[in-house]
Design a protein around this motif. Structure first.
Motif, PDB file in Angstrom:
ATOM      1  N   GLY A  79      47.536  18.597  12.913  1.00  0.00           N
ATOM      2  CA  GLY A  79      48.719  18.144  12.177  1.00  0.00           C
ATOM      3  C   GLY A  79      48.360  17.080  11.162  1.00  0.00           C
ATOM      4  O   GLY A  79      47.454  17.265  10.351  1.00  0.00           O
ATOM      5  N   PHE A  80      49.028  15.948  11.220  1.00  0.00           N
ATOM      6  CA  PHE A  80      48.798  14.848  10.276  1.00  0.00           C
ATOM      7  C   PHE A  80      47.653  13.935  10.690  1.00  0.00           C
ATOM      8  O   PHE A  80      47.275  13.032   9.954  1.00  0.00           O
ATOM      9  N   LYS A  81      47.092  14.171  11.883  1.00  0.00           N
ATOM     10  CA  LYS A  81      46.014  13.313  12.392  1.00  0.00           C
ATOM     11  C   LYS A  81      44.696  13.642  11.698  1.00  0.00           C
ATOM     12  O   LYS A  81      44.467  14.770  11.288  1.00  0.00           O
ATOM     13  N   SER A  82      43.820  12.658  11.617  1.00  0.00           N
ATOM     14  CA  SER A  82      42.513  12.877  10.984  1.00  0.00           C
ATOM     15  C   SER A  82      41.494  13.420  11.977  1.00  0.00           C
ATOM     16  O   SER A  82      40.339  13.646  11.621  1.00  0.00           O
ATOM     17  N   THR A  83      41.910  13.652  13.213  1.00  0.00           N
ATOM     18  CA  THR A  83      41.032  14.179  14.254  1.00  0.00           C
ATOM     19  C   THR A  83      41.818  15.170  15.101  1.00  0.00           C
ATOM     20  O   THR A  83      42.985  15.465  14.806  1.00  0.00           O
ATOM     21  N   SER A  84      41.191  15.699  16.134  1.00  0.00           N
ATOM     22  CA  SER A  84      41.819  16.651  17.045  1.00  0.00           C
ATOM     23  C   SER A  84      41.006  16.668  18.332  1.00  0.00           C
ATOM     24  O   SER A  84      39.927  16.070  18.400  1.00  0.00           O
ATOM     25  N   CYS A  85      41.494  17.370  19.335  1.00  0.00           N
ATOM     26  CA  CYS A  85      40.704  17.495  20.567  1.00  0.00           C
ATOM     27  C   CYS A  85      39.359  18.189  20.290  1.00  0.00           C
ATOM     28  O   CYS A  85      38.335  17.730  20.790  1.00  0.00           O
ATOM     29  N   PRO A  86      39.323  19.267  19.489  1.00  0.00           N
ATOM     30  CA  PRO A  86      38.018  19.858  19.170  1.00  0.00           C
ATOM     31  C   PRO A  86      37.095  18.883  18.435  1.00  0.00           C
ATOM     32  O   PRO A  86      35.903  18.800  18.734  1.00  0.00           O
ATOM     33  N   ASP A  87      37.632  18.120  17.486  1.00  0.00           N
ATOM     34  CA  ASP A  87      36.818  17.141  16.769  1.00  0.00           C
ATOM     35  C   ASP A  87      36.329  16.053  17.722  1.00  0.00           C
ATOM     36  O   ASP A  87      35.175  15.633  17.647  1.00  0.00           O
ATOM     37  N   GLN A  88      37.195  15.620  18.637  1.00  0.00           N
ATOM     38  CA  GLN A  88      36.780  14.611  19.608  1.00  0.00           C
ATOM     39  C   GLN A  88      35.693  15.152  20.537  1.00  0.00           C
ATOM     40  O   GLN A  88      34.797  14.427  20.937  1.00  0.00           O
ATOM     41  N   LEU A  89      35.756  16.445  20.850  1.00  0.00           N
ATOM     42  CA  LEU A  89      34.695  17.048  21.645  1.00  0.00           C
ATOM     43  C   LEU A  89      33.379  17.014  20.873  1.00  0.00           C
ATOM     44  O   LEU A  89      32.328  16.709  21.434  1.00  0.00           O
ATOM     45  N   ALA A  90      33.423  17.294  19.574  1.00  0.00           N
ATOM     46  CA  ALA A  90      32.211  17.198  18.746  1.00  0.00           C
ATOM     47  C   ALA A  90      31.674  15.770  18.773  1.00  0.00           C
ATOM     48  O   ALA A  90      30.457  15.555  18.891  1.00  0.00           O
ATOM     49  N   GLN A  91      32.568  14.778  18.702  1.00  0.00           N
ATOM     50  CA  GLN A  91      32.141  13.379  18.757  1.00  0.00           C
ATOM     51  C   GLN A  91      31.534  13.059  20.126  1.00  0.00           C
ATOM     52  O   GLN A  91      30.545  12.315  20.219  1.00  0.00           O
ATOM     53  N   ALA A  92      32.118  13.626  21.175  1.00  0.00           N
ATOM     54  CA  ALA A  92      31.582  13.419  22.524  1.00  0.00           C
ATOM     55  C   ALA A  92      30.169  13.983  22.631  1.00  0.00           C
ATOM     56  O   ALA A  92      29.273  13.353  23.196  1.00  0.00           O
ATOM     57  N   LEU A  93      29.956  15.163  22.078  1.00  0.00           N
ATOM     58  CA  LEU A  93      28.632  15.792  22.134  1.00  0.00           C
ATOM     59  C   LEU A  93      27.616  14.998  21.315  1.00  0.00           C
ATOM     60  O   LEU A  93      26.458  14.853  21.720  1.00  0.00           O
ATOM     61  N   LYS A  94      28.052  14.465  20.186  1.00  0.00           N
ATOM     62  CA  LYS A  94      27.161  13.615  19.396  1.00  0.00           C
ATOM     63  C   LYS A  94      26.806  12.342  20.154  1.00  0.00           C
ATOM     64  O   LYS A  94      25.657  11.900  20.144  1.00  0.00           O
ATOM     65  N   ALA A  95      27.787  11.750  20.847  1.00  0.00           N
ATOM     66  CA  ALA A  95      27.532  10.554  21.654  1.00  0.00           C
ATOM     67  C   ALA A  95      26.584  10.870  22.788  1.00  0.00           C
ATOM     68  O   ALA A  95      25.684  10.073  23.109  1.00  0.00           O
ATOM     69  N   ASP A 141      25.505  23.983  17.930  1.00  0.00           N
ATOM     70  CA  ASP A 141      26.436  24.983  17.395  1.00  0.00           C
ATOM     71  C   ASP A 141      27.872  24.517  17.592  1.00  0.00           C
ATOM     72  O   ASP A 141      28.712  24.660  16.695  1.00  0.00           O
ATOM     73  N   ALA A 142      28.170  23.960  18.762  1.00  0.00           N
ATOM     74  CA  ALA A 142      29.520  23.468  19.040  1.00  0.00           C
ATOM     75  C   ALA A 142      29.899  22.343  18.080  1.00  0.00           C
ATOM     76  O   ALA A 142      31.008  22.333  17.538  1.00  0.00           O
ATOM     77  N   ILE A 143      28.990  21.409  17.863  1.00  0.00           N
ATOM     78  CA  ILE A 143      29.262  20.296  16.941  1.00  0.00           C
ATOM     79  C   ILE A 143      29.559  20.834  15.544  1.00  0.00           C
ATOM     80  O   ILE A 143      30.544  20.437  14.912  1.00  0.00           O
ATOM     81  N   THR A 144      28.730  21.750  15.069  1.00  0.00           N
ATOM     82  CA  THR A 144      28.911  22.324  13.731  1.00  0.00           C
ATOM     83  C   THR A 144      30.265  23.012  13.590  1.00  0.00           C
ATOM     84  O   THR A 144      30.946  22.874  12.575  1.00  0.00           O
ATOM     85  N   ARG A 145      30.664  23.730  14.617  1.00  0.00           N
ATOM     86  CA  ARG A 145      31.920  24.487  14.549  1.00  0.00           C
ATOM     87  C   ARG A 145      33.163  23.610  14.701  1.00  0.00           C
ATOM     88  O   ARG A 145      34.208  23.913  14.131  1.00  0.00           O
ATOM     89  N   LEU A 146      33.078  22.539  15.482  1.00  0.00           N
ATOM     90  CA  LEU A 146      34.267  21.773  15.826  1.00  0.00           C
ATOM     91  C   LEU A 146      34.484  20.505  15.008  1.00  0.00           C
ATOM     92  O   LEU A 146      35.625  20.088  14.809  1.00  0.00           O
ATOM     93  N   GLU A 147      33.413  19.883  14.540  1.00  0.00           N
ATOM     94  CA  GLU A 147      33.527  18.602  13.845  1.00  0.00           C
ATOM     95  C   GLU A 147      34.380  18.728  12.586  1.00  0.00           C
ATOM     96  O   GLU A 147      34.224  19.648  11.807  1.00  0.00           O
ATOM     97  N   GLY A 183      20.209  20.634  29.442  1.00  0.00           N
ATOM     98  CA  GLY A 183      19.366  20.734  28.247  1.00  0.00           C
ATOM     99  C   GLY A 183      20.243  20.623  27.021  1.00  0.00           C
ATOM    100  O   GLY A 183      20.908  19.615  26.807  1.00  0.00           O
ATOM    101  N   ASN A 184      20.289  21.680  26.215  1.00  0.00           N
ATOM    102  CA  ASN A 184      21.161  21.723  25.038  1.00  0.00           C
ATOM    103  C   ASN A 184      22.307  22.709  25.218  1.00  0.00           C
ATOM    104  O   ASN A 184      22.961  23.077  24.254  1.00  0.00           O
ATOM    105  N   THR A 185      22.539  23.150  26.447  1.00  0.00           N
ATOM    106  CA  THR A 185      23.568  24.145  26.719  1.00  0.00           C
ATOM    107  C   THR A 185      24.750  23.511  27.450  1.00  0.00           C
ATOM    108  O   THR A 185      24.583  22.801  28.429  1.00  0.00           O
TER     109      THR A 185
END
Length: 85
Positions: free
Chosen positions: A62-78, A51-57, A21-23
């Motif tokens: 470091g100097f990167k414009s993304t991170s593993c948490p941000d990529q997880l948010a992108q995965a959830l959006k996809a 909630d995960a997308i809101t918290r992680l996106e 579902g959404n969990t």
């Protein structure tokens, strides 16, 4: 449903998410910082996707414009897009 996402611009190569579902049931990173990704996965188990997308996106590493948490948010959006939301 199990969904696998190929990451971009981070150390991990992919993220596999099991969603009901959404969990979020579970998250598994292939590669990346082992302890950090395991900790992130443990914290997200049972969390609502939105909630995960809101918290992680937008989280950077470091100097990167993304991170593993941000990529997880992108995965959830996809996942939501593929599901038709």
């Amino acid at each position: 449903m199990v969904f696998t996402y190929k990451t971009k611009g981070v150390c991990s190569r992919s993220i596999t998410v099991d969603v009901d579902g959404n969990t979020i049931n579970s998250v598994k990173f292939e590669g990346g910082c082992n302890g950090n990704t395991k900790g992130l996965a443990a914290l997200l188990a049972g969390m609502d996707i939105n909630d995960a997308i809101t918290r992680l996106e937008g989280t950077t590493c470091g100097f990167k414009s993304t991170s593993c948490p941000d990529q997880l948010a992108q995965a959830l959006k996809a996942y939501k897009t593929e599901k038709g939301e």
